[in-house]
Scaffold this motif. Structure first.
Motif, short mmCIF file in Angstrom:
data_model
loop_
_atom_site.label_atom_id
_atom_site.label_comp_id
_atom_site.label_asym_id
_atom_site.label_seq_id
_atom_site.Cartn_x
_atom_site.Cartn_y
_atom_site.Cartn_z
N ASN A 86 46.62 40.56 35.15
CA ASN A 86 45.42 40.94 35.91
C ASN A 86 45.64 41.13 37.40
O ASN A 86 44.70 41.45 38.12
CB ASN A 86 44.33 39.87 35.71
N GLY A 87 46.83 40.92 37.89
CA GLY A 87 47.06 41.01 39.33
C GLY A 87 46.43 39.81 40.03
O GLY A 87 46.58 38.68 39.58
N LEU A 88 45.71 40.06 41.10
CA LEU A 88 45.07 38.99 41.85
C LEU A 88 43.81 38.55 41.11
O LEU A 88 42.93 39.37 40.81
CB LEU A 88 44.71 39.48 43.26
N ILE A 89 43.74 37.26 40.80
CA ILE A 89 42.55 36.72 40.14
C ILE A 89 41.95 35.62 41.01
O ILE A 89 42.66 34.94 41.74
CB ILE A 89 42.85 36.20 38.71
N VAL A 90 40.63 35.48 40.91
CA VAL A 90 39.88 34.58 41.78
C VAL A 90 39.12 33.58 40.93
O VAL A 90 38.47 33.95 39.96
CB VAL A 90 38.87 35.39 42.63
N GLU A 91 39.21 32.30 41.33
CA GLU A 91 38.44 31.27 40.64
C GLU A 91 37.02 31.26 41.19
O GLU A 91 36.81 31.16 42.40
CB GLU A 91 39.07 29.89 40.82
N ILE A 101 38.21 35.61 37.50
CA ILE A 101 37.95 37.04 37.28
C ILE A 101 38.96 37.83 38.12
O ILE A 101 39.42 37.35 39.16
CB ILE A 101 36.51 37.45 37.64
N PRO A 102 39.26 39.05 37.68
CA PRO A 102 40.12 39.91 38.52
C PRO A 102 39.41 40.26 39.82
O PRO A 102 38.19 40.47 39.83
CB PRO A 102 40.32 41.16 37.66
N ALA A 103 40.14 40.31 40.90
CA ALA A 103 39.57 40.59 42.22
C ALA A 103 38.82 41.92 42.23
O ALA A 103 37.81 42.04 42.94
CB ALA A 103 40.66 40.59 43.27
N GLU A 104 39.25 42.88 41.44
CA GLU A 104 38.61 44.20 41.44
C GLU A 104 37.15 44.16 40.99
O GLU A 104 36.40 45.09 41.23
CB GLU A 104 39.40 45.17 40.57
N ARG A 105 36.72 43.06 40.38
CA ARG A 105 35.34 42.94 39.92
C ARG A 105 34.41 42.38 40.99
O ARG A 105 33.21 42.27 40.78
CB ARG A 105 35.28 42.06 38.66
#
Length: 170
Positions: A31-36, A43-47
């Motif tokens: 997913n690349g960069l993911i955020v808690e 979730i993926p940062a792109e969201r």
């Protein structure tokens, strides 16, 4: 691969900018960069919103400072806060003034939001403007290289890079 120290710096930066809304960032091959999120889900940062993605990008740039050089290189931010709401703008300006006080910080902006927050928070800075009609017109009365290492500078009214004069060292 990304080092744990780098990931910690990145997470610390975004936690400060968002006042704890986002506290942990990770890189995943899938997913690349993911955020808690606050609920513990990732979730993926792109969201995320454009503003939050910009804040993540700035966090990434700040986390890389010590990775790319052993020197205290200046931080130059060109309209980096355009999609920040006023609360997160205040958070990042406070964070920059406290955590990066040993670096020169140059902020290029075409708004007054930064100046208003810096004034309200009693953060010292120097302002230069390209507005020829302004009584504050002082753009580079001395070259960048003469600005102190610890100076926070705002270049205001800059709508294109062509408006910033290049001043050669004498």
């Amino acid at each position: 691969s990304v080092s744990p120290v780098f990931t910690e710096k990145l997470s610390k930066n975004i936690a400060n900018i968002t006042k704890g809304k986002y506290c942990k960032l990770n890189f995943s091959d899938e997913n690349g960069l993911i955020v808690e999120l606050e609920n513990g889900n990732y979730i993926p940062a792109e969201r995320l919103s454009i503003g939050t993605i910009d804040q993540l990008y700035l966090s990434l740039r700040l986390a890389m400072l010590d990775e790319v050089s052993n020197e205290k290189v200046p931080i130059i931010l060109d309209e980096a806060f355009a999609f920040f709401d006023n609360e997160r703008l205040k958070n990042i300006l406070l964070y920059l003034s406290e955590e990066f006080k040993n670096r020169q910080i140059i902020i290029l902006t075409c708004t007054n939001r930064e100046k208003e927050i810096l004034n309200n928070e009693n953060i010292n800075y120097k302002v230069y403007t390209t507005d020829l009609n302004s009584t504050e017109f002082e753009i580079l009365t001395y070259p960048f290289w003469l600005l102190g290492v610890d100076d926070l500078c705002l270049l205001m009214g800059v709508t294109s890079r062509e408006q910033i004069p290049i001043v050669e060292k004498a």
